[in-house]
Scaffold this motif. Sequence first.
Motif, PDB file in Angstrom:
ATOM      1  N   GLN A 415      32.456  41.367  32.027  1.00  0.00           N
ATOM      2  CA  GLN A 415      33.638  41.982  32.616  1.00  0.00           C
ATOM      3  C   GLN A 415      33.445  42.009  34.134  1.00  0.00           C
ATOM      4  N   ALA A 416      34.452  41.572  34.852  1.00  0.00           N
ATOM      5  CA  ALA A 416      34.385  41.553  36.312  1.00  0.00           C
ATOM      6  C   ALA A 416      35.741  41.925  36.878  1.00  0.00           C
ATOM      7  N   GLY A 417      35.728  42.731  37.919  1.00  0.00           N
ATOM      8  CA  GLY A 417      36.969  43.138  38.560  1.00  0.00           C
ATOM      9  C   GLY A 417      37.402  42.144  39.610  1.00  0.00           C
ATOM     10  N   LEU A 418      38.684  41.827  39.620  1.00  0.00           N
ATOM     11  CA  LEU A 418      39.264  41.025  40.681  1.00  0.00           C
ATOM     12  C   LEU A 418      39.944  42.007  41.638  1.00  0.00           C
ATOM     13  N   TRP A 419      39.282  42.266  42.747  1.00  0.00           N
ATOM     14  CA  TRP A 419      39.679  43.326  43.666  1.00  0.00           C
ATOM     15  C   TRP A 419      40.436  42.748  44.853  1.00  0.00           C
ATOM     16  N   ALA A 420      41.360  43.550  45.364  1.00  0.00           N
ATOM     17  CA  ALA A 420      42.088  43.181  46.573  1.00  0.00           C
ATOM     18  C   ALA A 420      42.047  44.366  47.537  1.00  0.00           C
ATOM     19  N   VAL A 421      41.484  44.134  48.706  1.00  0.00           N
ATOM     20  CA  VAL A 421      41.403  45.164  49.744  1.00  0.00           C
ATOM     21  C   VAL A 421      41.955  44.569  51.033  1.00  0.00           C
ATOM     22  N   GLU A 422      43.054  45.130  51.499  1.00  0.00           N
ATOM     23  CA  GLU A 422      43.643  44.701  52.761  1.00  0.00           C
ATOM     24  C   GLU A 422      43.211  45.684  53.841  1.00  0.00           C
ATOM     25  N   TRP A 459      44.063  49.421  49.076  1.00  0.00           N
ATOM     26  CA  TRP A 459      43.036  49.016  48.113  1.00  0.00           C
ATOM     27  C   TRP A 459      43.627  48.895  46.707  1.00  0.00           C
ATOM     28  N   TYR A 460      43.073  47.903  45.966  1.00  0.00           N
ATOM     29  CA  TYR A 460      43.316  47.790  44.534  1.00  0.00           C
ATOM     30  C   TYR A 460      41.980  47.431  43.878  1.00  0.00           C
ATOM     31  N   LEU A 461      41.272  48.459  43.437  1.00  0.00           N
ATOM     32  CA  LEU A 461      39.978  48.245  42.803  1.00  0.00           C
ATOM     33  C   LEU A 461      40.127  48.361  41.283  1.00  0.00           C
ATOM     34  N   GLY A 462      39.108  47.889  40.569  1.00  0.00           N
ATOM     35  CA  GLY A 462      39.171  47.869  39.105  1.00  0.00           C
ATOM     36  C   GLY A 462      39.686  46.524  38.653  1.00  0.00           C
ATOM     37  N   ASN A 463      40.910  46.532  38.062  1.00  0.00           N
ATOM     38  CA  ASN A 463      41.546  45.266  37.659  1.00  0.00           C
ATOM     39  C   ASN A 463      40.569  44.374  36.908  1.00  0.00           C
ATOM     40  N   SER A 464      39.864  44.952  35.932  1.00  0.00           N
ATOM     41  CA  SER A 464      38.799  44.253  35.216  1.00  0.00           C
ATOM     42  C   SER A 464      39.351  43.102  34.378  1.00  0.00           C
ATOM     43  N   HIS A 465      38.624  42.007  34.366  1.00  0.00           N
ATOM     44  CA  HIS A 465      38.966  40.829  33.571  1.00  0.00           C
ATOM     45  C   HIS A 465      37.795  40.480  32.654  1.00  0.00           C
TER      46      HIS A 465
END
Length: 826
Positions: A415-422, A459-465
């Motif tokens: 499991q890995a998070g695809l994170w987006a931080v602006e 921030w958008y953390l988590g978003n696990s795939h």
Amino acid sequence: MRMPRTFLHSSISLAILTLASQAHAQTDAAPAAQAQPADTSGASGVGQTGATRADAVQTELQQVVVTGVATSGGVRKLDSAFSITTATEEQLKQAAPSSTADILKLVPGVYAEATGGQSGANIEVRGFPSGSDSPFVSVQMMGNPIYPVPTLSFFEGSSAFRLDDTIERVEVLRGGPSTIFSNGQPGATMNFILKKGTDTPEGSIRFSTGTGELRRVDLFYGGKIAGDWYGTVGGFYRNTNGVRDAGFPADKGGQLTATLTRKLDGGEVTFYARRTDDKNAFYTGVPLISSNEGRTIGEFPGFDPLTGTLMSGEMRRFTVEAGPGRTLNYDLGDGRGLKATVLGVDFAQTVSGWNVSNKFNYFDGDLNTIAMFTGNNPLAMGAYNATALATHGGTRATATYLDGSPVSDSQQVVQAGLWAVEKQLQSFTDEIRVSREWMKDNTVTIGGYFANYSSDDVWYLGNSHLMTAVPNARLIDVRLNNGVIVSNGGKEGPVNYAPVASYDGSNTALFIANEWKINERIKIDGGIRRERQKLDATVSNLTTGDTDNNPLTVYNNGTSMPTGSNTALTRTDSANSFTIGGNYKLARDASIFARANTGHTFVAFDDLRNAGTQAQVNNRDFLPTPKIQQFEVGFKTATQLYSAYINYFQTKFDGISFQQLLADGTVLYSTSGSKGKGVEFELALRPLRDLTLTLTGNWQDSEYKDNPRTAGKDVQRQPQLQYRFTPSYRIPLGDNELKLYGTYTYIGDRWADQLNEQYLPSYKTVDLGAVFRLGEKIELRVNGTNLSNELGLTEGNSRLTTGGTGPINARPLFGRTWEASVMYRF
């Protein structure tokens, strides 16, 4: 952030007025002979061939450093009463750094985890306790910090700088008088000095290729423009798939830098500008096998840890469910990049016995992080399905790839998070100093440092795939027979932390320093600094919800999202710093020194956000102002046969707050101190005319204190012993020459965490290189790194609290790489 116009105008007005007065004075008159300041730029490095041992030693004896020195003229390195490491353009090329942070492998007492790529390094300084990023390393250009805060979440100073052929040298100061000057960094300060134009026009063009289908071109040109005006321009463009090929370019972009210098009577002023637009992949952990209580690390079946990455084209373009009906699209190819502009002025002049200097810097840039962050350790697909059934009900789980084909229960998955931080950063810094010899051999310096800076974050953390534990992983969908959709398009977890925040900070510091040359052998100096910091933050309040109002789509239940209201937080701190040191000359080119200082670090933006309430922000026990005490004694010498820079140091830390961000968004807090001692060394032996043997490194013993859970434990991430042995041999071939060089590196074992539960074994690497110069125009170079394909770990799983055996996630070294270049000088 609103840049204070008063400071901006005052910082450049002095230079402009001086230029005007110089032009007026020279009207209808022949230019007077100009008194030149101490050479702080040095040779550009272009056209330097055929250097003999005597040439190299003479250059070392005359080398001047400007970092950490009270007056702008600098001081001879051998006469400096502090620990400083320097590297010329040629030394930087021989080191073949993979990133800006990787340059620090040349510096004893510093350990840089540069395996994340061009950006996002973790950098540790001798005995300074830090969990990640680089809170105790400041990156400067022309003596001014690029961004005044060395680290924030998803930002560390080296990420804001790219190395190219416009750099003449770098100076890295450790401790010493740096607590007094500039942004008061008590740890390490990397100061990059740009090349300046000279009376002799010079230029170069360099083409490079290498591992990962590297394609890079570097350009530089500098010279005299007219009269007393000089200029340079240069930069690079690069495209590569990287050592770990994700199926899309790892690094793509370029940079342009220009300088304009005006020579003045008794000084000069340099204007500089830099524009960078660079996209860089960010690498986190990969699957590995841990055994023998973490002492032995092996390859995970089917995954090459030296060249593999979980990232793939299938997941490159991913979506974030930010709220009901609100879906955002991101590209992993954007990575952890830099899109920024730097403007600066470096002014220094002596007028009627007064030495005046002013350094101004303005930074405006986006440093976004669009990247994968590994979570839990690998497990079998069947085990994942069993947990899903136990959690969500049902009697059967079906796992398929995105094309509909089934996934075997024995398939290992992660499991890995695809994170987006602006992250949008902006800053203004200005430092002014005035020095004068007020009595014979006694010089006083008075100055001020001013900084305003801001950070706007989304921030958008988590978003696990859910994905296969193989290189260039495939995404997996999981559905239960009771209608529950566990994973859709690979997405199996919601955004678990989505703050929107705006931060503003300002620092004002006043300092005074005094240098007294008692006699021809003894020189002492000291200084004090008073600094005030004020921070303001506006942080969104968060709630959780179901973005599609369907309880069966569990992958987006509990999504973090702003409520529309905000919390305002503020904090003001003040602190004092001081330094005192001295140098005693044993001979003209040999001396001993001693230095003591106290310094501090202030809380940062992220500390306010993590505290959450004004009451917690005001709680000095929860958010203390850390204090640092350092002491060192050292010896410096250089002769035709050998050079030696050796120092013993002690450090003491009180009241530092740690935060650790876990895979589920939980933030763990702790407060502790540390103490340490050690020896740093830079040794060079020249037994033959064209042979040089260099040994650099350090030994240290640093441990935590003050916190019962960690007291007596080794400071995390720092090896007790590290060293690098570098032989080089020059072979003259008439008008040409061949130089062979290599480096054997040893990094001792470390602990990845404060509790000393995640063990990181020692490792060693071998690098080799050669440069062939044809006359003074053409240069052919080849470098190879980690030629033995050593499997060494630089980071454990920082999103777990314990270690483990069996399958794990950790970040190893890059595998064997090579790079070749051809340069033409003109």
